[in-house]
Enzyme design. Sequence first.
Site, PDB file in Angstrom:
ATOM      1  N   ASN A 171       0.806  -1.223   0.000  1.00 36.86           N
ATOM      2  CA  ASN A 171       0.000   0.000   0.000  1.00 36.86           C
ATOM      3  C   ASN A 171       0.837   1.269   0.000  1.00 36.86           C
ATOM      4  O   ASN A 171       0.332   2.332  -0.341  1.00 36.86           O
ATOM      5  CB  ASN A 171      -0.955   0.009   1.203  1.00 36.86           C
ATOM      6  N   GLN A 199      -4.837  -3.643  -2.166  1.00 36.81           N
ATOM      7  CA  GLN A 199      -4.404  -2.591  -3.095  1.00 36.81           C
ATOM      8  C   GLN A 199      -4.411  -3.063  -4.539  1.00 36.81           C
ATOM      9  O   GLN A 199      -4.371  -2.249  -5.459  1.00 36.81           O
ATOM     10  CB  GLN A 199      -3.011  -2.078  -2.714  1.00 36.81           C
ATOM     11  N   SER A 219     -11.035  -5.213   0.068  1.00 39.00           N
ATOM     12  CA  SER A 219     -11.725  -4.081   0.692  1.00 39.00           C
ATOM     13  C   SER A 219     -12.385  -3.224  -0.384  1.00 39.00           C
ATOM     14  O   SER A 219     -11.734  -2.825  -1.350  1.00 39.00           O
ATOM     15  CB  SER A 219     -10.702  -3.241   1.458  1.00 39.00           C
ATOM     16  N   HIS A 221     -13.564  -0.071  -0.394  1.00 39.23           N
ATOM     17  CA  HIS A 221     -13.341   1.377  -0.563  1.00 39.23           C
ATOM     18  C   HIS A 221     -12.061   1.716  -1.311  1.00 39.23           C
ATOM     19  O   HIS A 221     -11.766   2.884  -1.554  1.00 39.23           O
ATOM     20  CB  HIS A 221     -13.405   2.106   0.787  1.00 39.23           C
ATOM     21  N   THR A 257     -25.828  -8.863  11.196  1.00 37.18           N
ATOM     22  CA  THR A 257     -26.793  -8.509  10.156  1.00 37.18           C
ATOM     23  C   THR A 257     -26.079  -8.031   8.896  1.00 37.18           C
ATOM     24  O   THR A 257     -25.162  -7.205   8.971  1.00 37.18           O
ATOM     25  CB  THR A 257     -27.759  -7.422  10.678  1.00 37.18           C
ATOM     26  N   CYS A 345      -2.638   5.218   6.867  1.00 37.05           N
ATOM     27  CA  CYS A 345      -3.120   4.580   8.091  1.00 37.05           C
ATOM     28  C   CYS A 345      -2.208   4.919   9.253  1.00 37.05           C
ATOM     29  O   CYS A 345      -2.533   4.695  10.400  1.00 37.05           O
ATOM     30  CB  CYS A 345      -3.162   3.070   7.914  1.00 37.05           C
TER      31      CYS A 345
HETATM   32  N1  PLP Z   1      -4.580  -3.912   3.620  1.00 34.38           N
HETATM   33  C1  PLP Z   1      -4.062  -2.938   2.873  1.00 34.38           C
HETATM   34  C2  PLP Z   1      -2.906  -3.234   1.973  1.00 34.38           C
HETATM   35  C3  PLP Z   1      -4.580  -1.633   2.942  1.00 34.38           C
HETATM   36  O1  PLP Z   1      -4.052  -0.664   2.186  1.00 34.38           O
HETATM   37  C4  PLP Z   1      -5.674  -1.391   3.798  1.00 34.38           C
HETATM   38  C5  PLP Z   1      -6.239  -0.013   3.942  1.00 34.38           C
HETATM   39  O2  PLP Z   1      -5.518   0.957   3.970  1.00 34.38           O
HETATM   40  C6  PLP Z   1      -6.199  -2.452   4.551  1.00 34.38           C
HETATM   41  C7  PLP Z   1      -5.620  -3.693   4.431  1.00 34.38           C
HETATM   42  C8  PLP Z   1      -7.360  -2.264   5.479  1.00 34.38           C
HETATM   43  O3  PLP Z   1      -8.572  -2.343   4.785  1.00 34.38           O
HETATM   44  P1  PLP Z   1      -9.928  -1.886   5.458  1.00 34.38           P
HETATM   45  O4  PLP Z   1      -9.932  -0.403   5.441  1.00 34.38           O
HETATM   46  O5  PLP Z   1     -10.996  -2.476   4.587  1.00 34.38           O
HETATM   47  O6  PLP Z   1      -9.987  -2.464   6.823  1.00 34.38           O
END
Ligand code: PLP
Length: 406
Positions: A171, A199, A219, A221, A257, A345
């Site tokens: 990421n 990613q 994921s 988003h 749910t 993050c």
């Molecule tokens: N793994 C990677 C490589 C990510 O970039 C991210 C989010 O930044 C995640 C996991 C976490 O995903 P989520 O936001 O769906 O918990």
Amino acid sequence: MSQTLYLDNAATTRVIDPVFEAMRPYFCDEFGNASAKYYGLGARARAAVFKARCQLAALLNATLPEDEDHPSEIIFTSGATESSNWILKNAHTLRGGARGTPKPAPGAKPHLITSSIEHHSVLETAQALAKAGTHDVTFLPVDAHGLVDPDALRHALRDDTVLVSIMLANNEVGTIQPIRELAAIAHERGALFHTDAVQAVGKVRVDVRDLDVDGLSVSSHKFHGPKGVGGLYLRRGVRIDPYQHGGGQERGRRAGTTNVPGIVGMGAAAELAGARLEAEYARQFDMIEHLWQALEAAVPKMYRNGHPSQRLPNTLNIRVQGAEGEAILLRLDMFGIQVASGSACSTDSLEPSHVLMAMGIAQEDAHGSLRISISHETTAAELERVAEILPEQIRIIREMSVTWNG
Ligand code: PLP
């Protein structure tokens, strides 16, 4: 006020209009509980979830489920953090189906292998398991490009290794691992293989059958779907104990749910991402390459982090000597340009990125790093604007620096 230019798509992406429109009915009109299958509202919600399951399965080339009552390789979760926590924390309960079940010797702790550049959702889970003393964990190093050495995995595998978890694409720097090869090495020794593909999904072709992985986290988003929804792919036949208990949702594997609008959004986003994958890969790869060439020509003592070719098409991570990443971020923000320093993050922390440190980059250089990540909405003209503005801002920061003597 300058025009906003969002270039932090590795952190999250915008929910695009067709995705939002697909979700809209499931908030107010079609609000039924997908578990209530014997009346219209519930049955329609259930059908919408089934459609989304097929859309995500198609993007990953997983087996298409027959209907919502039949087993599926896709389990919906609240996001990739949950998916990865689940498979790592319950790795000792994994049964491999046709591939066989890894069996630690009686009394021995289950052994996990991961890499030192994982996202925190994997890294900190593995660290917590090691600290609790319930699992033995090996963290594999990476080379200067961020690649795991297959031989290092070969040597780290033990008879009691139950799971190897190595991310598909990083990421921060975008490096893509040779997952197919790494999974084959794990399988030779009887271990199962999981990859955090967050990613990569929607940006490069992710084919679970070709990669031959047993588990995969995704994921929504990160590919223009809504936040708070994701999935865990488990190869047909693989079993794992539930992570959360309660209702019988997801065929008893994940209680809670069902998030119908979120799942519908993820499904729609998956279908759209799949349809434009090839064209967008080429377009974004070239755009990032052009941007890098323009910046490299304009700014001395600036370097690229990550693998130059085995990389995500949309991510450019650079390190700039003599300029703090945060300072560059703030100056770009004055022009409405929004990028990241290190990983979004971990932006609350002033610790240098664990990824860059694992790649052998000096601490002070890691602090001068910047991540630009584009999406299918980014245009070449927008990146030209970055190429015009960024060099000048770096020059100004360096001029003010008491340590810069470049
Ligand atoms: N793994 C990677 C490589 C990510 O970039 C991210 C989010 O930044 C995640 C996991 C976490 O995903 P989520 O936001 O769906 O918990």
